[in-house]
Design an enzyme around this catalytic site. Structure first.
Site, PDB file in Angstrom:
ATOM      1  N   ARG A  41      38.847  90.644   5.017  1.00 32.20           N
ATOM      2  CA  ARG A  41      37.816  91.314   5.809  1.00 32.20           C
ATOM      3  C   ARG A  41      38.347  92.674   6.260  1.00 32.20           C
ATOM      4  NH1 ARG A  41      34.541  88.448   3.950  1.00 32.20           N
ATOM      5  NH2 ARG A  41      33.163  86.973   4.990  1.00 32.20           N
ATOM      6  N   HIS A  90      32.449  95.196  -1.536  1.00 33.41           N
ATOM      7  CA  HIS A  90      32.412  93.788  -1.093  1.00 33.41           C
ATOM      8  C   HIS A  90      31.722  92.897  -2.131  1.00 33.41           C
ATOM      9  CE1 HIS A  90      32.410  91.095   2.733  1.00 33.41           C
ATOM     10  NE2 HIS A  90      32.444  90.344   1.640  1.00 33.41           N
TER      11      HIS A  90
HETATM   12  P1  NDP Z   1      40.067  78.987   4.041  1.00 31.25           P
HETATM   13  O1  NDP Z   1      39.628  78.720   5.437  1.00 31.25           O
HETATM   14  O2  NDP Z   1      39.978  77.906   3.041  1.00 31.25           O
HETATM   15  O3  NDP Z   1      41.596  79.462   4.064  1.00 31.25           O
HETATM   16  C1  NDP Z   1      42.101  80.326   4.993  1.00 31.25           C
HETATM   17  C2  NDP Z   1      43.610  80.409   4.818  1.00 31.25           C
HETATM   18  O4  NDP Z   1      44.116  81.404   5.712  1.00 31.25           O
HETATM   19  C3  NDP Z   1      44.310  79.102   5.174  1.00 31.25           C
HETATM   20  O5  NDP Z   1      45.373  78.867   4.291  1.00 31.25           O
HETATM   21  C4  NDP Z   1      44.842  79.370   6.576  1.00 31.25           C
HETATM   22  O6  NDP Z   1      46.013  78.649   6.912  1.00 31.25           O
HETATM   23  C5  NDP Z   1      45.162  80.839   6.473  1.00 31.25           C
HETATM   24  N1  NDP Z   1      45.209  81.445   7.805  1.00 31.25           N
HETATM   25  C6  NDP Z   1      44.194  81.601   8.683  1.00 31.25           C
HETATM   26  N2  NDP Z   1      44.637  82.195   9.804  1.00 31.25           N
HETATM   27  C7  NDP Z   1      45.950  82.424   9.631  1.00 31.25           C
HETATM   28  C8  NDP Z   1      46.973  82.993  10.430  1.00 31.25           C
HETATM   29  N3  NDP Z   1      46.721  83.456  11.653  1.00 31.25           N
HETATM   30  N4  NDP Z   1      48.218  83.041   9.924  1.00 31.25           N
HETATM   31  C9  NDP Z   1      48.489  82.558   8.691  1.00 31.25           C
HETATM   32  N5  NDP Z   1      47.568  82.000   7.873  1.00 31.25           N
HETATM   33  C10 NDP Z   1      46.317  81.939   8.350  1.00 31.25           C
HETATM   34  O7  NDP Z   1      39.278  80.283   3.566  1.00 31.25           O
HETATM   35  P2  NDP Z   1      38.874  80.702   2.081  1.00 31.25           P
HETATM   36  O8  NDP Z   1      40.077  80.662   1.224  1.00 31.25           O
HETATM   37  O9  NDP Z   1      37.673  79.962   1.637  1.00 31.25           O
HETATM   38  O10 NDP Z   1      38.398  82.222   2.341  1.00 31.25           O
HETATM   39  C11 NDP Z   1      39.279  83.174   2.915  1.00 31.25           C
HETATM   40  C12 NDP Z   1      38.538  84.428   3.284  1.00 31.25           C
HETATM   41  O11 NDP Z   1      38.225  85.197   2.130  1.00 31.25           O
HETATM   42  C13 NDP Z   1      37.181  84.258   3.949  1.00 31.25           C
HETATM   43  O12 NDP Z   1      37.302  83.905   5.302  1.00 31.25           O
HETATM   44  C14 NDP Z   1      36.577  85.632   3.778  1.00 31.25           C
HETATM   45  O13 NDP Z   1      36.966  86.466   4.846  1.00 31.25           O
HETATM   46  C15 NDP Z   1      37.222  86.139   2.489  1.00 31.25           C
HETATM   47  N6  NDP Z   1      36.229  86.229   1.415  1.00 31.25           N
HETATM   48  C16 NDP Z   1      35.975  87.451   0.861  1.00 31.25           C
HETATM   49  C17 NDP Z   1      35.063  87.584  -0.150  1.00 31.25           C
HETATM   50  C18 NDP Z   1      34.833  88.908  -0.795  1.00 31.25           C
HETATM   51  O14 NDP Z   1      33.918  89.021  -1.617  1.00 31.25           O
HETATM   52  N7  NDP Z   1      35.621  89.918  -0.492  1.00 31.25           N
HETATM   53  C19 NDP Z   1      34.310  86.437  -0.682  1.00 31.25           C
HETATM   54  C20 NDP Z   1      34.670  85.193  -0.045  1.00 31.25           C
HETATM   55  C21 NDP Z   1      35.580  85.109   0.960  1.00 31.25           C
HETATM   56  P3  NDP Z   1      45.999  77.043   6.990  1.00 31.25           P
HETATM   57  O15 NDP Z   1      45.869  76.575   5.559  1.00 31.25           O
HETATM   58  O16 NDP Z   1      47.316  76.701   7.555  1.00 31.25           O
HETATM   59  O17 NDP Z   1      44.832  76.663   7.840  1.00 31.25           O
HETATM   60  C1  OXD Z   2      31.935  85.500   1.947  1.00 28.13           C
HETATM   61  C2  OXD Z   2      31.847  86.878   1.449  1.00 28.13           C
HETATM   62  O1  OXD Z   2      32.538  85.256   2.994  1.00 28.13           O
HETATM   63  O2  OXD Z   2      31.059  87.123   0.505  1.00 28.13           O
HETATM   64  O3  OXD Z   2      31.393  84.608   1.280  1.00 28.13           O
HETATM   65  O4  OXD Z   2      32.562  87.745   1.936  1.00 28.13           O
END
Ligand code: NDP
Ligand code: OXD
Length: 309
Positions: A224, A272
């Site tokens: 993000r 995005h």
């Molecule tokens: P998940 O919730 O499955 O995974 C998040 C990961 O981040 C987990 O491994 C979590 O750790 C880790 N995490 C969260 N906070 C911290 C922290 N403070 N320190 C260290 N690690 C942390 O999310 P997704 O993989 O499904 O998606 C991730 C992000 O990708 C979304 O939230 C979104 O912002 C972004 N995204 C962007 C898109 C785009 O088109 N650019 C499309 C889709 C998503 P733990 O495993 O220990 O909980």
């Molecule tokens: C999502 C994105 O969070 O598109 O799905 O960024």
């Protein structure tokens, strides 16, 4: 009749509707703003829920984010006990794997440098390294981070990942928590950010973090926009601490005309689009979650409000 209300892109909504009609005919699938009787709305899928959600839909049982992120939700405006489910579905995972794999290969094989050379009419081979000699680090070991790492490992890259809690991912060196962040960064020549936006990750990609990377590292930012401190990125690019940045997300989106990032020779921007929820596979996953909910089974992608993701 209980209804499922969809409040996001209506064209995609009609694709969701086809799946619901085939598989859940007992549920009245509605697309915003055609909400019917608000008391019938038991389930809502939205990118941005209406601000009066708590009073408007008195019988709401589940709220789905139509995307993977939930940072666009104002948790304080949601009924405190309402379960929130983020999108974990094969289509969005596949899209992210494609985008990040492409970005990492571009950087690994020096494509940005060759584009600049071509613009100057320069024929100058750069040293070629194998994938096994390239260390890639992914911030975030969630549904997207792990899938991306699996693909990069399959291509032979030397892979690591960082998360809040400890994970084990075959073929990937896993680091966890603030104490292990600098060791993870020190071995990340290409750094991919796939973290959710929370108070803990806002501004994480800053000068201090960049200093811990090997000199000349590259950044792929697909998390993000607000995770990145743009002024620090520009300084790091100008000093050579970072060599390239590929940004799919920015803050704000879009960047204003004339912003320094638009024309920076070492920055590539996409609007995005790294990945997107795919309507048919998403509707299948949501229906599976409805079944799980009714059966009292754990939901896929249940959000922990305290953690913020
Ligand atoms: P998940 O919730 O499955 O995974 C998040 C990961 O981040 C987990 O491994 C979590 O750790 C880790 N995490 C969260 N906070 C911290 C922290 N403070 N320190 C260290 N690690 C942390 O999310 P997704 O993989 O499904 O998606 C991730 C992000 O990708 C979304 O939230 C979104 O912002 C972004 N995204 C962007 C898109 C785009 O088109 N650019 C499309 C889709 C998503 P733990 O495993 O220990 O909980
Ligand atoms: C999502 C994105 O969070 O598109 O799905 O960024």
């Amino acid at each position: 009749m209980p209804s499922f209300l969809y409040k996001s892109d209506p064209v995609r909504g009609r694709q969701w509707a086809e799946v619901f009609q085939r598989q859940a005919a007992a549920l009245d699938f509605r697309i915003w703003p055609d909400i019917g009787d608000p008391a019938d709305v038991h389930y809502l899928a939205a990118w941005e829920p209406p601000p009066d959600i708590a009073t408007r839909f008195p019988n709401l049982k589940l709220l789905f984010s139509s995307g993977a992120g939930v940072d666009q939700f104002n948790f304080a405006a949601l009924p405190p006990e309402l379960p929130i489910v983020r999108m974990v579905e094969p289509g969005i995972i596949r899209g992210m794997v494609e985008y990040v794999t492409h970005a990492v290969l571009e950087l690994h094989r020096d494509r940005p440098a060759y584009r600049r050379q071509q613009a100057e009419g320069l024929w100058r081979p750069l040293p070629v390294r194998t994938a096994g000699e390239r260390r890639v680090g992914v911030l975030g070991l969630g549904s997207l981070g792990q899938a991306v790492l699996q693909a990069l490992h399959g291509l032979g890259f030397d892979c690591a990942g960082w998360s809040r809690s400890r994970h084990t991912v075959p073929g990937v060196s896993c680091f966890a928590g603030a104490d292990e962040l600098s060791a993870f960064l020190a071995r990340s020549e290409i750094l991919v950010c796939l973290l959710p936006l929370t108070e803990a990750t806002r501004g994480l990609l800053d000068a201090t973090l960049f200093q811990h990377l090997p000199r000349g590292a590259a950044l792929v930012q697909v998390g993000r926009g607000a995770q990145l401190v743009i002024a620090d990125l520009l300084t790091a690019l100008d000093s050579g601490q970072l060599s390239e940045a590929m940004l799919d997300v920015t803050d704000p989106e879009p960047l204003p005309p004339g912003h320094a990032l638009w024309l920076h020779p070492r920055v590539q921007i996409t609007p995005h689009i790294a990945s997107m929820t795919q309507p048919h596979s998403a509707a299948e996953v949501v229906l599976d979650n409805l079944r799980r909910f009714e059966a009292g089974e754990p939901l896929i992608g249940l959000v922990d409000r305290m953690r913020g993701y």
